[in-house]
Write a protein that holds these residues in place. Sequence first.
Motif, PDB file in Angstrom:
ATOM      1  N   PRO A 197       0.812  -1.226   0.000  1.00 37.54           N
ATOM      2  CA  PRO A 197       0.000   0.000   0.000  1.00 37.54           C
ATOM      3  C   PRO A 197       0.847   1.279   0.000  1.00 37.54           C
ATOM      4  O   PRO A 197       0.449   2.282  -0.585  1.00 37.54           O
ATOM      5  CB  PRO A 197      -0.836  -0.123   1.288  1.00 37.54           C
ATOM      6  CG  PRO A 197      -0.254  -1.247   2.065  1.00 37.54           C
ATOM      7  CD  PRO A 197       0.458  -2.128   1.115  1.00 37.54           C
ATOM      8  N   VAL A 198       1.995   1.213   0.645  1.00 35.99           N
ATOM      9  CA  VAL A 198       2.874   2.383   0.671  1.00 35.99           C
ATOM     10  C   VAL A 198       3.361   2.682  -0.749  1.00 35.99           C
ATOM     11  O   VAL A 198       3.272   3.821  -1.228  1.00 35.99           O
ATOM     12  CB  VAL A 198       4.093   2.142   1.590  1.00 35.99           C
ATOM     13  CG1 VAL A 198       5.012   3.350   1.563  1.00 35.99           C
ATOM     14  CG2 VAL A 198       3.640   1.844   3.011  1.00 35.99           C
ATOM     15  N   LEU A 199       3.850   1.639  -1.416  1.00 39.27           N
ATOM     16  CA  LEU A 199       4.317   1.838  -2.790  1.00 39.27           C
ATOM     17  C   LEU A 199       3.181   2.320  -3.686  1.00 39.27           C
ATOM     18  O   LEU A 199       3.378   3.160  -4.549  1.00 39.27           O
ATOM     19  CB  LEU A 199       4.898   0.539  -3.359  1.00 39.27           C
ATOM     20  CG  LEU A 199       6.204   0.013  -2.780  1.00 39.27           C
ATOM     21  CD1 LEU A 199       7.065  -0.607  -3.868  1.00 39.27           C
ATOM     22  CD2 LEU A 199       6.995   1.099  -2.086  1.00 39.27           C
ATOM     23  N   SER A 226       0.568   4.120  -2.911  1.00 36.63           N
ATOM     24  CA  SER A 226       0.230   5.541  -2.712  1.00 36.63           C
ATOM     25  C   SER A 226       1.328   6.419  -3.309  1.00 36.63           C
ATOM     26  O   SER A 226       1.055   7.474  -3.877  1.00 36.63           O
ATOM     27  CB  SER A 226       0.025   5.850  -1.227  1.00 36.63           C
ATOM     28  OG  SER A 226       1.255   5.916  -0.535  1.00 36.63           O
ATOM     29  N   MET A 227       2.568   5.951  -3.208  1.00 44.17           N
ATOM     30  CA  MET A 227       3.669   6.706  -3.806  1.00 44.17           C
ATOM     31  C   MET A 227       3.552   6.691  -5.319  1.00 44.17           C
ATOM     32  O   MET A 227       3.798   7.691  -5.999  1.00 44.17           O
ATOM     33  CB  MET A 227       5.017   6.101  -3.389  1.00 44.17           C
ATOM     34  CG  MET A 227       5.359   6.323  -1.923  1.00 44.17           C
ATOM     35  SD  MET A 227       6.945   5.569  -1.468  1.00 44.17           S
ATOM     36  CE  MET A 227       8.071   6.580  -2.426  1.00 44.17           C
ATOM     37  N   GLU A 228       3.148   5.563  -5.838  1.00 42.86           N
ATOM     38  CA  GLU A 228       2.996   5.442  -7.275  1.00 42.86           C
ATOM     39  C   GLU A 228       1.897   6.367  -7.786  1.00 42.86           C
ATOM     40  O   GLU A 228       2.063   7.066  -8.787  1.00 42.86           O
ATOM     41  CB  GLU A 228       2.674   3.991  -7.646  1.00 42.86           C
ATOM     42  CG  GLU A 228       2.485   3.796  -9.134  1.00 42.86           C
ATOM     43  CD  GLU A 228       2.084   2.368  -9.482  1.00 42.86           C
ATOM     44  OE1 GLU A 228       1.554   1.662  -8.609  1.00 42.86           O
ATOM     45  OE2 GLU A 228       2.332   1.975 -10.640  1.00 42.86           O
ATOM     46  N   TRP A 252       0.803   9.088  -6.513  1.00 44.31           N
ATOM     47  CA  TRP A 252       1.230  10.487  -6.476  1.00 44.31           C
ATOM     48  C   TRP A 252       2.224  10.770  -7.605  1.00 44.31           C
ATOM     49  O   TRP A 252       2.150  11.799  -8.260  1.00 44.31           O
ATOM     50  CB  TRP A 252       1.856  10.823  -5.119  1.00 44.31           C
ATOM     51  CG  TRP A 252       2.013  12.290  -4.913  1.00 44.31           C
ATOM     52  CD1 TRP A 252       1.050  13.160  -4.485  1.00 44.31           C
ATOM     53  CD2 TRP A 252       3.184  13.071  -5.158  1.00 44.31           C
ATOM     54  NE1 TRP A 252       1.555  14.430  -4.449  1.00 44.31           N
ATOM     55  CE2 TRP A 252       2.859  14.412  -4.852  1.00 44.31           C
ATOM     56  CE3 TRP A 252       4.476  12.778  -5.605  1.00 44.31           C
ATOM     57  CZ2 TRP A 252       3.783  15.456  -4.973  1.00 44.31           C
ATOM     58  CZ3 TRP A 252       5.397  13.810  -5.733  1.00 44.31           C
ATOM     59  CH2 TRP A 252       5.047  15.132  -5.420  1.00 44.31           C
ATOM     60  N   GLY A 253       3.116   9.838  -7.815  1.00 45.64           N
ATOM     61  CA  GLY A 253       4.112  10.016  -8.878  1.00 45.64           C
ATOM     62  C   GLY A 253       3.471  10.167 -10.248  1.00 45.64           C
ATOM     63  O   GLY A 253       3.926  10.950 -11.078  1.00 45.64           O
ATOM     64  N   PRO A 295       6.898   5.769 -11.566  1.00 48.81           N
ATOM     65  CA  PRO A 295       6.267   6.811 -10.754  1.00 48.81           C
ATOM     66  C   PRO A 295       6.725   6.779  -9.294  1.00 48.81           C
ATOM     67  O   PRO A 295       6.880   7.812  -8.658  1.00 48.81           O
ATOM     68  CB  PRO A 295       4.786   6.494 -10.871  1.00 48.81           C
ATOM     69  CG  PRO A 295       4.662   5.724 -12.140  1.00 48.81           C
ATOM     70  CD  PRO A 295       5.906   4.933 -12.246  1.00 48.81           C
ATOM     71  N   VAL A 296       6.904   5.567  -8.775  1.00 50.29           N
ATOM     72  CA  VAL A 296       7.344   5.469  -7.385  1.00 50.29           C
ATOM     73  C   VAL A 296       8.699   6.151  -7.206  1.00 50.29           C
ATOM     74  O   VAL A 296       8.950   6.821  -6.213  1.00 50.29           O
ATOM     75  CB  VAL A 296       7.461   3.998  -6.936  1.00 50.29           C
ATOM     76  CG1 VAL A 296       7.844   3.927  -5.481  1.00 50.29           C
ATOM     77  CG2 VAL A 296       6.156   3.276  -7.159  1.00 50.29           C
ATOM     78  N   THR A 337       9.800   8.538  -9.051  1.00 53.56           N
ATOM     79  CA  THR A 337       9.585   9.974  -9.207  1.00 53.56           C
ATOM     80  C   THR A 337       9.260  10.571  -7.840  1.00 53.56           C
ATOM     81  O   THR A 337       9.820  11.584  -7.438  1.00 53.56           O
ATOM     82  CB  THR A 337       8.405  10.225 -10.161  1.00 53.56           C
ATOM     83  OG1 THR A 337       8.727   9.698 -11.445  1.00 53.56           O
ATOM     84  CG2 THR A 337       8.124  11.710 -10.282  1.00 53.56           C
ATOM     85  N   THR A 338       8.351   9.909  -7.147  1.00 55.46           N
ATOM     86  CA  THR A 338       7.976  10.383  -5.817  1.00 55.46           C
ATOM     87  C   THR A 338       9.178  10.412  -4.885  1.00 55.46           C
ATOM     88  O   THR A 338       9.410  11.390  -4.174  1.00 55.46           O
ATOM     89  CB  THR A 338       6.890   9.474  -5.221  1.00 55.46           C
ATOM     90  OG1 THR A 338       5.752   9.489  -6.071  1.00 55.46           O
ATOM     91  CG2 THR A 338       6.501   9.939  -3.827  1.00 55.46           C
ATOM     92  N   VAL A 340       0.251  10.174   1.300  1.00 58.02           N
ATOM     93  CA  VAL A 340       1.487   9.418   1.074  1.00 58.02           C
ATOM     94  C   VAL A 340       2.300   9.381   2.368  1.00 58.02           C
ATOM     95  O   VAL A 340       2.743   8.318   2.810  1.00 58.02           O
ATOM     96  CB  VAL A 340       2.339  10.068  -0.043  1.00 58.02           C
ATOM     97  CG1 VAL A 340       3.640   9.295  -0.233  1.00 58.02           C
ATOM     98  CG2 VAL A 340       1.554  10.121  -1.337  1.00 58.02           C
ATOM     99  N   SER A 363       0.719   7.056   4.945  1.00 60.23           N
ATOM    100  CA  SER A 363       0.924   5.608   4.754  1.00 60.23           C
ATOM    101  C   SER A 363       2.359   5.235   5.108  1.00 60.23           C
ATOM    102  O   SER A 363       2.624   4.185   5.675  1.00 60.23           O
ATOM    103  CB  SER A 363       0.582   5.196   3.320  1.00 60.23           C
ATOM    104  OG  SER A 363       1.590   5.591   2.412  1.00 60.23           O
TER     105      SER A 363
END
Lengths: 111, 111
Positions: A95-97, A99-101, A103-104, B15-16, B18-19, B96, B99
């Motif tokens: 889930p952490v990845l 949410s980061m994804e 946003w990215g 994307p991950v 990128t974040t 983000v 999490s």
Amino acid sequence: MGAGAKSKQKGVACPVETTLRVIGGRWKVLIIHFLLTGTMRFGELTRSLGGISARTLSKQLRELEADGVVARKDFGEIPPKVEYSLTPLGKTLEPVLRSMEAWGVVVERRR
Amino acid sequence: MGAGAKSKQKGVACPVETTLRVIGGRWKVLIIHFLLTGTMRFGELTRSLGGISARTLSKQLRELEADGVVARKDFGEIPPKVEYSLTPLGKTLEPVLRSMEAWGVVVERRR
DNA sequence: CGGGATCCCGGATGATACTG
DNA sequence: CAGTATCATCCGGGATCCCG
């Protein structure tokens, strides 16, 4: 951290920084990303990541192992065979990845 | 970074990553954390973060600004007065961070 | 007060060579 | 195949000094 990695446990008691310390390495989120799809051998990871040196992959895997995120299984054979997978704790990073994804993706679309 | 922070734009279209590139700096999540509570001046941030050098704070703020996460407002006064706040995009980082925080708490409890 | 300019160091990563 | 050893390099970030 130079690039990123941050391997110090400097007093900073912020959980967010703890997470960053664990997954902040140059290749760690990629490694976790691939292991989320299943067990992989050292060589497979090397090829999938594309461009990582054996020295660095080895080091990052050991750090992830020390943090309880990755499990290492050595078959003790000749030629060597070693498999890497996520531990139960490691799987909770999904889930952490994600949410980061998410946003990215937004940020990338912004340009 | 030392690595840690990851400021390369290497083809990697993940994307991950990128974040991670955006929030991966040594102090960035802390900066964002404080700005989530409201607008702050340069000196306030310096004191709140505790231990950061002016040069580094300035640099990280400008990077966050370039990434559209932070807004800088210069009042053009003497003595100088500059306020920093999160942009709408910056505020979308809250889930983000949450999490990441939740996971960090679990990991810390593990020892 | 809010920075910019310099100098510098340590850690992170790559390249290469070697091995069980 | 899965590493380790060694050398070389790059870069983030700290320390310090200076200025409008």
